[in-house]
Motif scaffolding. Structure first.
Motif, PDB file in Angstrom:
ATOM      1  N   GLY A 185       2.878 -85.034  49.524  1.00 41.54           N
ATOM      2  CA  GLY A 185       3.137 -85.971  48.442  1.00 41.54           C
ATOM      3  C   GLY A 185       4.605 -86.040  48.086  1.00 41.54           C
ATOM      4  O   GLY A 185       5.353 -85.080  48.273  1.00 41.54           O
ATOM      5  N   CYS A 186       5.021 -87.191  47.543  1.00 40.91           N
ATOM      6  CA  CYS A 186       6.396 -87.383  47.102  1.00 40.91           C
ATOM      7  C   CYS A 186       6.377 -87.637  45.594  1.00 40.91           C
ATOM      8  O   CYS A 186       5.506 -87.132  44.892  1.00 40.91           O
ATOM      9  CB  CYS A 186       7.029 -88.533  47.890  1.00 40.91           C
ATOM     10  N   CYS A 187       7.307 -88.419  45.090  1.00 35.36           N
ATOM     11  CA  CYS A 187       7.540 -88.572  43.651  1.00 35.36           C
ATOM     12  C   CYS A 187       6.253 -88.789  42.854  1.00 35.36           C
ATOM     13  O   CYS A 187       5.440 -89.652  43.187  1.00 35.36           O
ATOM     14  CB  CYS A 187       8.476 -89.741  43.403  1.00 35.36           C
ATOM     15  N   GLY A 188       6.083 -88.010  41.815  1.00 33.99           N
ATOM     16  CA  GLY A 188       4.944 -88.166  40.922  1.00 33.99           C
ATOM     17  C   GLY A 188       3.711 -87.396  41.319  1.00 33.99           C
ATOM     18  O   GLY A 188       2.741 -87.350  40.562  1.00 33.99           O
ATOM     19  N   THR A 189       3.706 -86.774  42.489  1.00 31.51           N
ATOM     20  CA  THR A 189       2.532 -86.014  42.914  1.00 31.51           C
ATOM     21  C   THR A 189       2.627 -84.570  42.415  1.00 31.51           C
ATOM     22  O   THR A 189       3.708 -84.062  42.105  1.00 31.51           O
ATOM     23  CB  THR A 189       2.381 -86.018  44.444  1.00 31.51           C
ATOM     24  N   THR A 190       1.466 -83.913  42.342  1.00 31.16           N
ATOM     25  CA  THR A 190       1.399 -82.548  41.830  1.00 31.16           C
ATOM     26  C   THR A 190       0.504 -81.704  42.725  1.00 31.16           C
ATOM     27  O   THR A 190      -0.042 -82.186  43.725  1.00 31.16           O
ATOM     28  CB  THR A 190       0.824 -82.519  40.402  1.00 31.16           C
ATOM     29  N   GLU A 191       0.302 -80.477  42.300  1.00 31.29           N
ATOM     30  CA  GLU A 191      -0.585 -79.577  43.032  1.00 31.29           C
ATOM     31  C   GLU A 191      -2.019 -80.098  43.096  1.00 31.29           C
ATOM     32  O   GLU A 191      -2.761 -79.741  44.019  1.00 31.29           O
ATOM     33  CB  GLU A 191      -0.553 -78.182  42.411  1.00 31.29           C
ATOM     34  N   ALA A 192      -2.404 -80.959  42.154  1.00 32.31           N
ATOM     35  CA  ALA A 192      -3.740 -81.565  42.224  1.00 32.31           C
ATOM     36  C   ALA A 192      -3.874 -82.429  43.475  1.00 32.31           C
ATOM     37  O   ALA A 192      -4.928 -82.457  44.114  1.00 32.31           O
ATOM     38  CB  ALA A 192      -4.010 -82.388  40.968  1.00 32.31           C
ATOM     39  N   ASP A 193      -2.803 -83.123  43.828  1.00 34.80           N
ATOM     40  CA  ASP A 193      -2.820 -83.936  45.043  1.00 34.80           C
ATOM     41  C   ASP A 193      -2.855 -83.055  46.288  1.00 34.80           C
ATOM     42  O   ASP A 193      -3.519 -83.394  47.276  1.00 34.80           O
ATOM     43  CB  ASP A 193      -1.589 -84.844  45.076  1.00 34.80           C
ATOM     44  N   VAL A 194      -2.149 -81.936  46.251  1.00 33.84           N
ATOM     45  CA  VAL A 194      -2.200 -80.992  47.364  1.00 33.84           C
ATOM     46  C   VAL A 194      -3.633 -80.497  47.554  1.00 33.84           C
ATOM     47  O   VAL A 194      -4.155 -80.445  48.673  1.00 33.84           O
ATOM     48  CB  VAL A 194      -1.249 -79.803  47.117  1.00 33.84           C
ATOM     49  N   GLY A 195      -4.287 -80.152  46.448  1.00 36.67           N
ATOM     50  CA  GLY A 195      -5.663 -79.690  46.529  1.00 36.67           C
ATOM     51  C   GLY A 195      -6.603 -80.740  47.082  1.00 36.67           C
ATOM     52  O   GLY A 195      -7.511 -80.430  47.870  1.00 36.67           O
ATOM     53  N   ALA A 196      -6.402 -81.995  46.700  1.00 36.05           N
ATOM     54  CA  ALA A 196      -7.256 -83.074  47.206  1.00 36.05           C
ATOM     55  C   ALA A 196      -7.089 -83.246  48.710  1.00 36.05           C
ATOM     56  O   ALA A 196      -8.064 -83.445  49.449  1.00 36.05           O
ATOM     57  CB  ALA A 196      -6.931 -84.380  46.481  1.00 36.05           C
ATOM     58  N   LEU A 197      -5.841 -83.160  49.192  1.00 33.50           N
ATOM     59  CA  LEU A 197      -5.604 -83.247  50.634  1.00 33.50           C
ATOM     60  C   LEU A 197      -6.209 -82.049  51.365  1.00 33.50           C
ATOM     61  O   LEU A 197      -6.775 -82.191  52.452  1.00 33.50           O
ATOM     62  CB  LEU A 197      -4.106 -83.328  50.908  1.00 33.50           C
ATOM     63  N   ARG A 198      -6.098 -80.882  50.755  1.00 34.65           N
ATOM     64  CA  ARG A 198      -6.673 -79.689  51.380  1.00 34.65           C
ATOM     65  C   ARG A 198      -8.179 -79.840  51.563  1.00 34.65           C
ATOM     66  O   ARG A 198      -8.734 -79.495  52.613  1.00 34.65           O
ATOM     67  CB  ARG A 198      -6.354 -78.473  50.506  1.00 34.65           C
ATOM     68  N   ARG A 199      -8.839 -80.348  50.548  1.00 35.56           N
ATOM     69  CA  ARG A 199     -10.300 -80.541  50.648  1.00 35.56           C
ATOM     70  C   ARG A 199     -10.644 -81.594  51.687  1.00 35.56           C
ATOM     71  O   ARG A 199     -11.650 -81.480  52.400  1.00 35.56           O
ATOM     72  CB  ARG A 199     -10.859 -80.915  49.277  1.00 35.56           C
ATOM     73  N   ALA A 200      -9.817 -82.641  51.787  1.00 34.12           N
ATOM     74  CA  ALA A 200     -10.089 -83.704  52.753  1.00 34.12           C
ATOM     75  C   ALA A 200      -9.903 -83.234  54.194  1.00 34.12           C
ATOM     76  O   ALA A 200     -10.625 -83.659  55.095  1.00 34.12           O
ATOM     77  CB  ALA A 200      -9.182 -84.904  52.471  1.00 34.12           C
ATOM     78  N   ILE A 201      -8.947 -82.336  54.407  1.00 35.64           N
ATOM     79  CA  ILE A 201      -8.637 -81.869  55.756  1.00 35.64           C
ATOM     80  C   ILE A 201      -9.496 -80.682  56.165  1.00 35.64           C
ATOM     81  O   ILE A 201      -9.845 -80.505  57.334  1.00 35.64           O
ATOM     82  CB  ILE A 201      -7.128 -81.537  55.855  1.00 35.64           C
ATOM     83  N   GLY A 202      -9.873 -79.868  55.184  1.00 36.56           N
ATOM     84  CA  GLY A 202     -10.693 -78.699  55.476  1.00 36.56           C
ATOM     85  C   GLY A 202      -9.947 -77.419  55.181  1.00 36.56           C
ATOM     86  O   GLY A 202      -8.758 -77.430  54.855  1.00 36.56           O
ATOM     87  N   PRO A 203     -10.624 -76.280  55.272  1.00 34.40           N
ATOM     88  CA  PRO A 203     -10.025 -75.003  54.884  1.00 34.40           C
ATOM     89  C   PRO A 203      -8.759 -74.696  55.667  1.00 34.40           C
ATOM     90  O   PRO A 203      -8.629 -75.070  56.838  1.00 34.40           O
ATOM     91  CB  PRO A 203     -11.133 -73.981  55.205  1.00 34.40           C
ATOM     92  N   ARG A 204      -7.858 -74.031  54.992  1.00 32.48           N
ATOM     93  CA  ARG A 204      -6.606 -73.635  55.633  1.00 32.48           C
ATOM     94  C   ARG A 204      -6.852 -72.491  56.605  1.00 32.48           C
ATOM     95  O   ARG A 204      -7.598 -71.570  56.319  1.00 32.48           O
ATOM     96  CB  ARG A 204      -5.592 -73.174  54.577  1.00 32.48           C
ATOM     97  N   ARG A 205      -6.199 -72.585  57.765  1.00 33.26           N
ATOM     98  CA  ARG A 205      -6.276 -71.500  58.746  1.00 33.26           C
ATOM     99  C   ARG A 205      -4.954 -70.750  58.783  1.00 33.26           C
ATOM    100  O   ARG A 205      -3.891 -71.338  58.583  1.00 33.26           O
ATOM    101  CB  ARG A 205      -6.564 -72.072  60.150  1.00 33.26           C
ATOM    102  N   SER A 206      -5.024 -69.468  59.019  1.00 29.29           N
ATOM    103  CA  SER A 206      -3.811 -68.660  59.115  1.00 29.29           C
ATOM    104  C   SER A 206      -3.113 -68.960  60.433  1.00 29.29           C
ATOM    105  O   SER A 206      -3.664 -69.582  61.332  1.00 29.29           O
ATOM    106  CB  SER A 206      -4.158 -67.176  59.049  1.00 29.29           C
ATOM    107  N   ALA A 207      -1.867 -68.505  60.525  1.00 24.24           N
ATOM    108  CA  ALA A 207      -1.087 -68.716  61.747  1.00 24.24           C
ATOM    109  C   ALA A 207      -1.784 -68.071  62.941  1.00 24.24           C
ATOM    110  O   ALA A 207      -1.814 -68.614  64.040  1.00 24.24           O
ATOM    111  CB  ALA A 207       0.322 -68.159  61.575  1.00 24.24           C
ATOM    112  N   SER A 208      -2.369 -66.900  62.720  1.00 21.73           N
ATOM    113  CA  SER A 208      -3.031 -66.216  63.830  1.00 21.73           C
ATOM    114  C   SER A 208      -4.282 -66.937  64.273  1.00 21.73           C
ATOM    115  O   SER A 208      -4.613 -66.996  65.444  1.00 21.73           O
ATOM    116  CB  SER A 208      -3.380 -64.785  63.412  1.00 21.73           C
ATOM    117  N   GLU A 209      -4.983 -67.561  63.322  1.00 24.77           N
ATOM    118  CA  GLU A 209      -6.193 -68.306  63.656  1.00 24.77           C
ATOM    119  C   GLU A 209      -5.883 -69.593  64.386  1.00 24.77           C
ATOM    120  O   GLU A 209      -6.656 -70.072  65.213  1.00 24.77           O
ATOM    121  CB  GLU A 209      -6.979 -68.627  62.379  1.00 24.77           C
ATOM    122  N   SER A 210      -4.718 -70.199  64.074  1.00 26.92           N
ATOM    123  CA  SER A 210      -4.393 -71.494  64.674  1.00 26.92           C
ATOM    124  C   SER A 210      -3.767 -71.366  66.044  1.00 26.92           C
ATOM    125  O   SER A 210      -3.630 -72.328  66.773  1.00 26.92           O
ATOM    126  CB  SER A 210      -3.406 -72.251  63.750  1.00 26.92           C
ATOM    127  N   GLY A 211      -3.387 -70.114  66.411  1.00 29.87           N
ATOM    128  CA  GLY A 211      -2.766 -69.916  67.726  1.00 29.87           C
ATOM    129  C   GLY A 211      -1.356 -70.412  67.765  1.00 29.87           C
ATOM    130  O   GLY A 211      -0.824 -70.616  68.836  1.00 29.87           O
TER     131      GLY A 211
END
Length: 255
Positions: A229-255
């Motif tokens: 997100g850019c101007c005017g976005t917040t952590e709520a927008d980050v959370g919405a994108l995270r839910r849309a994309i799926g759970p975060r994977r660690s660096a080791s899990e992603s290879g």
């Protein structure tokens, strides 16, 4: 195929909400003057699921900081910004060193890039560029100076094509992704589908404000791999994108 990554949200507008007055202050100065506020915003984005956070250094070059009588602090500001982000991100998240378009192609920009690199950013993010401005020479100089991967985003979109022609080999300049920021979501989400020439690197999309996470599946099909997100976005927008994309994977899990 590269896994999608969630980037952070806007730093400047959230600092304004915490008392930043742009008539006499610059967001980057808060790395030294109010580091706890910068750290709090990074932490909110990380807690919301960001894979990468961006240093608070959009205008942190000697030329721009001279407007505030702080040109002599340029190295300290950039190194502190990178240090704050690096400490919070830890080994498992990415830190992008932000460089705005306030001193493009100058020694001041190289000085900023070197300070960010010296403090351990993983890549440089050149954002809010104009599509009419050539980018190849600038990328060559920066990549030669610091050897880091480059990500480039544009804010002023030409009517005939939403990305400028790339007159260089992306590998030659370390270009890892290209795309857009600071564009309203309803327009931004149309841009990946309007490309007239192939782009051989992942796409980035960081609209300003508004909800657009429902577009994520279609954008993934069109090559977008960096979402933020850019101007005017917040952590709520980050959370919405995270839910849309799926759970975060660690660096080791992603290879």
């Amino acid at each position: 195929m590269m896994r999608p990554l969630v980037l952070d949200a806007a730093m400047g507008t959230r600092l304004i909400a915490r008392g930043l007055d742009l008539t006499r202050d610059d967001p980057s100065l808060w790395n030294l003057d109010r580091p706890e506020a910068v750290a709090e915003i990074h932490r909110l984005d990380l807690d919301a699921g960001a894979d990468a956070i961006t240093t608070n250094t959009f205008g942190a070059n000697r030329k721009w900081l001279a407007r505030y009588g702080r040109a002599g602090d340029v190295v300290a500001i950039n190194r502190q910004a990178a240090s704050i982000a690096r400490t919070l991100a830890g080994p498992d998240r990415i830190v992008l060193g932000c460089i705005g378009p306030t001193a493009p192609g100058t020694e001041d920009e190289l000085e900023q890039a070197r300070a960010l690199a010296d403090e351990g950013v993983d890549a440089l993010l050149l954002e809010t560029n104009a599509t009419a401005e050539p980018i190849g020479g600038r990328l060559r100089r920066l990549h030669a100076a610091v050897g880091l991967p480059m990500i480039v985003t544009f804010a002023l979109v030409a009517d005939d094509d939403p990305l400028p022609g790339l007159d260089f080999d992306p590998d030659e300049v370390g270009l890892r992704a290209i795309g857009w920021n600071c564009i309203p979501p309803d327009r931004a989400v149309t841009l990946p589908g309007r490309l007239r020439r192939p782009v051989d690197v992942p796409l980035v999309l960081r609209p300003s404000g508004g909800a657009w996470e429902a577009e994520v599946p279609r954008l993934l099909d069109r090559g977008v791999r960096y979402f933020g997100g850019c101007c005017g976005t917040t952590e709520a927008d980050v959370g919405a994108l995270r839910r849309a994309i799926g759970p975060r994977r660690s660096a080791s899990e992603s290879g």
